[in-house]
Scaffold this active site. Sequence first.
Site, PDB file in Angstrom:
ATOM      1  CG  HIS A 218      -2.058   0.920   1.194  1.00  0.00           C
ATOM      2  ND1 HIS A 218      -2.270   1.882   2.152  1.00  0.00           N
ATOM      3  CD2 HIS A 218      -3.073   1.059   0.303  1.00  0.00           C
ATOM      4  CE1 HIS A 218      -3.355   2.565   1.862  1.00  0.00           C
ATOM      5  NE2 HIS A 218      -3.867   2.086   0.753  1.00  0.00           N
ATOM      6  CE  LYS A 220      -1.256   4.887  -1.757  1.00  0.00           C
ATOM      7  NZ  LYS A 220      -1.926   4.175  -0.656  1.00  0.00           N
ATOM      8  CG  ASP A 225      18.584  12.948  -9.628  1.00  0.00           C
ATOM      9  OD1 ASP A 225      18.574  11.943 -10.360  1.00  0.00           O
ATOM     10  OD2 ASP A 225      18.509  14.117 -10.054  1.00  0.00           O
ATOM     11  CG  HIS A 394      -7.245   8.076  -0.510  1.00  0.00           C
ATOM     12  ND1 HIS A 394      -6.003   7.873  -1.068  1.00  0.00           N
ATOM     13  CD2 HIS A 394      -7.691   6.848  -0.145  1.00  0.00           C
ATOM     14  CE1 HIS A 394      -5.710   6.587  -1.044  1.00  0.00           C
ATOM     15  NE2 HIS A 394      -6.713   5.938  -0.490  1.00  0.00           N
ATOM     16  CE  LYS A 396      -4.209   6.596   2.630  1.00  0.00           C
ATOM     17  NZ  LYS A 396      -5.560   6.176   2.671  1.00  0.00           N
ATOM     18  CG  ASP A 401      -0.339  19.167  21.341  1.00  0.00           C
ATOM     19  OD1 ASP A 401      -1.582  19.204  21.404  1.00  0.00           O
ATOM     20  OD2 ASP A 401       0.373  18.535  22.142  1.00  0.00           O
TER      21      ASP A 401
END
Length: 476
Positions: A218, A220, A225, A394, A396, A401
Amino acid sequence: MVFNYLTVLHIVVLLAVSLRIFSRRTAHGTALAWLLLVILLPAVGVLMYLLIGERRLGRTWMERAIALQPQILRWAQDIPVSALADPGELNTGAESVSRLATGSVGLPLMGGHSLQLLADSSVSMRTLIADIDAAGSSVHLEFYIWNPGGFVDDLVAALIRAAQRGIPCSTLMDSLGSRPFFKSEAIDRLREAGVTIVEILPVNPLRALLVRLDLRDHRKIAVIDRRIAYTGSMNIADPRFFKQDAGVGEWVDAMVRIEGPAAWVLEAVSLSLTALQTGSDFAPPPPPDMAPAGNSQVQIFPSGPQSSTRHIEQLLLAAIYAAKREIVLTTPYFVPSETLLVALRSAAIRGVRVILIVPEKIDSLLVRYASNAYVEDLLAVGITIQRFGAGLLHTKSMVVDEEFTIFGTVNLDLRSFELNFEVSMITYDREFSIATRDMQRRYESKSQPLQLERWRARPKWRCLTENAVQVLSPLL
């Protein structure tokens, strides 16, 4: 007589599954859910347990994972001192989170970063394509979903251009999440151009009884470089075209662009999965010489089903208990563990403002019902729940604080905690946390808060359905 045989068979099957569950030390809620399913629907329950009851990555994968772990730890111990930061200089709550993160996965706190929050998918993709076009030495990508069409075609063209000018390009694609892409002509064009493609966790129905097919990559990650990296919630999918028949609107995502040593750490995290899939050596190139890109302190936190410990859940719990004033969370799927639910409620009871922002509509009916079962418990202690109405939110993120932020691919559900390969960036940077909190406020402006009395007045059948599905939530 037939009835007696069926009864005996049911008892034998129940005992066999029970013994198997107990021998695996399955989590309490998950074990009860499986037992209930087998009791009520024996044939369905047993079949489902055989398919998805255990985190089976396969013998070869697990042997590789066991051999790989000490190699990763040795690599992490050799991270140059010049890239490290002292967690003792953080405030008390952030320091405890940082030390737990290091103790869990072995990756230290690092300094010298510049961070850019990208709160729009098209902006994220244009920025990534520009970095690929400017790449001078390497391009490495790892994404759960690749879906052809729209700006994804522009990304494919950029990868082909980079490969044609001699830049080594590689990408990891989840076999299930990217299934449509593997059937498209774009995959052939990438291979013909010389882009290395690794199919992660191949889906093969013949292996279903040996390997659990819903354990997925899952993550991403994009690294250019070894100096610039991206992570966050966005898949390689144009929201204008992706899942438009699901009735949830366009997916709303955010990414972070990172300059600094976390870039080559993210590359190493991705290369470790390459090694697990292909059996190749885990041998990341040495860190490049680079001056500090900024002052942000960052920690990379990978997690996955190869570990029996839910490290990412421990991290989230530590962050919640460290909060003094405010916790704001965004997630598309909210099916929490009991420990996470207790932590959020405890934070609200001790006076911390807790805001949970979730989409009004999601692409899973069962998850929607299971998530709704927790609403009253949260509202009753003063937690604010905002339902985002401008698409499938979508992103997350967790901002604590406005001091530190956990940002990445992890949903607040047991699937992310136990079953998926995930990656999170923990940033101990007030400026980035404020920027992320501002993004969350924009989400709030497009949301409607749930009201406790109105929620309690919903039809009884909905309440019964939600509670029934919630019992099985450990299986979702």
